[in-house]
Design a protein around this motif. Structure first.
Motif, PDB file in Angstrom:
ATOM      1  N   VAL A 256       1.480  -1.560   9.299  1.00 10.45           N
ATOM      2  CA  VAL A 256       1.421  -0.190   8.798  1.00 10.45           C
ATOM      3  C   VAL A 256       2.622   0.571   9.357  1.00 10.45           C
ATOM      4  O   VAL A 256       2.971   0.413  10.528  1.00 10.45           O
TER       5      VAL A 256
ATOM      6  N   LEU B 199       0.885  -1.166   0.000  1.00 15.02           N
ATOM      7  CA  LEU B 199       0.000   0.000   0.000  1.00 15.02           C
ATOM      8  C   LEU B 199       0.916   1.207   0.000  1.00 15.02           C
ATOM      9  O   LEU B 199       1.623   1.468   0.979  1.00 15.02           O
TER      10      LEU B 199
ATOM     11  N   ASP C 226      -5.070   9.545   3.719  1.00  9.84           N
ATOM     12  CA  ASP C 226      -6.325   8.885   3.373  1.00  9.84           C
ATOM     13  C   ASP C 226      -7.200   9.795   2.509  1.00  9.84           C
ATOM     14  O   ASP C 226      -6.919  10.968   2.334  1.00  9.84           O
TER      15      ASP C 226
ATOM     16  N   TYR D  85     -11.399  -1.142   9.851  1.00  8.81           N
ATOM     17  CA  TYR D  85     -11.186   0.306   9.916  1.00  8.81           C
ATOM     18  C   TYR D  85     -12.525   1.022  10.047  1.00  8.81           C
ATOM     19  O   TYR D  85     -13.408   0.843   9.204  1.00  8.81           O
TER      20      TYR D  85
HETATM   21  O1  LIG Z   1      -3.838  -1.903   7.011  1.00  7.96           O
HETATM   22  C1  LIG Z   1      -3.117  -1.550   6.075  1.00  7.96           C
HETATM   23  O2  LIG Z   1      -2.330  -2.309   5.523  1.00  7.96           O
HETATM   24  C2  LIG Z   1      -3.152  -0.109   5.613  1.00  7.96           C
HETATM   25  C3  LIG Z   1      -4.493   0.315   5.134  1.00  7.96           C
HETATM   26  C4  LIG Z   1      -4.477   1.703   4.585  1.00  7.96           C
HETATM   27  O3  LIG Z   1      -3.550   2.452   4.749  1.00  7.96           O
HETATM   28  C5  LIG Z   1      -5.613   2.184   3.836  1.00  7.96           C
HETATM   29  O4  LIG Z   1      -6.520   1.389   3.548  1.00  7.96           O
HETATM   30  O5  LIG Z   1      -5.644   3.394   3.504  1.00  7.96           O
END
Ligand SMILES: O=C(O)CCC(=O)C(=O)O
Length: 314
Positions: A174, A137, A142, A238
């Motif tokens: 992360v 990622l 965000d 999340y």
């Molecule tokens: O949990 C992760 O690997 C990062 C997720 C992330 O940064 C996102 O989805 O924006």
């Protein structure tokens, strides 16, 4: 490497809070406002963790068996060889244990302290790596950023709360750059471009090493990324939260969305309160400012899924 400053433990420069021992102390709030990231240990009890792990497993199994792209992000077109699912949206609507998690009183009290009394839930997703693998990622802030974002929320009232269902060791976690939540756009872009120029560069970053049941809070302006991984599982729920007054004045969603997401939050709190497993808990008491109680006089909702694209203001 760990040092101790009073009740505030600092590990590799990310501040930590042992939530069931100390609660969220003023020094944790200060550290979060400064660094744009905070590790909260031990949010979930073993029973709740097991229930949410099972719900996460079922959602991922369903993605594999249906190969559907509905609310699901795949690394490649799902019918291509090597394709793997990596993200599922609107998980509160898809699994009762995750809806009850969204009503978690300790989580919501932390979010109320940081976001303010008018918090509303905006995004809810599960981001995951299956043993089939997930790509890097790239370093990013965000989505849903405001114009002049640092001025609006550099100190951190738009927050992503990641609840860990699996261990996140250094090679599968992360990484984030503390205090990048205060960087202007030029510095942010230059740094992200530099770090993203090679497959995985952690210059200036710290790892968020997590255990199942822990919570990682990050300001959505904090620069973060995660390395590619194969052969390991890591699932994170999340939940993103924003102040209703910011959403009301600036978006990104319409005013109608505020009331709907307040109804979602209230439903999740009620669902949890009705569950015998949580009978000993004091439910979260949602008390936004009177002028921002947009659920009042609205018809009952029959879903917990309100698709972003139907409510964008921008
Ligand atoms: O949990 C992760 O690997 C990062 C997720 C992330 O940064 C996102 O989805 O924006």
């Amino acid at each position: 490497m760990m040092s101790s400053v009073g009740d505030l433990r600092v590990v590799n420069r990310i501040a930590e809070c042992d939530i069931r021992r100390t609660g969220l102390l003023p020094e944790h709030v200060t550290a979060f406002r400064r660094q744009g990231v905070l590790v909260v240990r031990g949010l979930l009890t073993p029973q709740e963790l097991a229930d949410v792990q099972e719900a996460g497993r079922a959602l991922i199994d369903r993605a594999w068996s249906t190969r559907s792209m509905e609310d699901t992000v795949w690394t490649l077109e799902p019918d291509q060889p090597g394709a793997a699912p990596v993200r599922i949206e609107y998980v509160v609507d898809k699994a009762r244990p995750i809806a009850m998690l969204a009503g978690h009183p300790l989580l919501l009290r932390i979010m109320e302290q940081l976001v303010g009394p008018n918090l509303i839930p905006t995004w809810d997703s599960m981001v995951f790596k299956t043993p089939a693998g997930a790509p890097r990622l790239a370093w990013h802030r965000d989505a849903g950023l405001y114009d002049n974002a640092v001025g609006v929320t550099g100190a951190g009232r738009v927050i992503d709360a990641g609840i860990y269902l699996d261990p996140a060791p250094e090679d599968n976690c992360v990484w984030c750059i503390p205090e990048s939540n205060y960087w202007g756009d030029d510095r942010l872009t230059a740094t992200a471009d530099q770090l993203n120029a090679s497959e995985w560069d952690t210059t200036g970053a710290v790892p968020a090493v997590m255990q199942p049941g822990d919570l990682l809070l990050h300001n959505i302006l904090t620069l973060h990324g995660a390395p590619a991984v194969v052969g390991k599982q890591r699932r994170v729920i999340y939940f993103e939260y924003r102040p209703a007054e910011v959403e009301w004045q600036l978006g990104p969603h319409s005013a109608e969305y505020i009331g709907l997401k307040q109804q979602v939050l209230r439903s999740c709190i009620q669902m949890r309160a009705n569950e015998p497993q949580f009978g000993d808990e004091e439910p979260f008491d949602y008390q936004p400012a009177e002028s921002l109680r947009h659920w009042v006089d609205r018809p009952e909702i029959d879903t917990l899924r309100f698709a972003h694209e139907e409510y964008w203001r921008w």
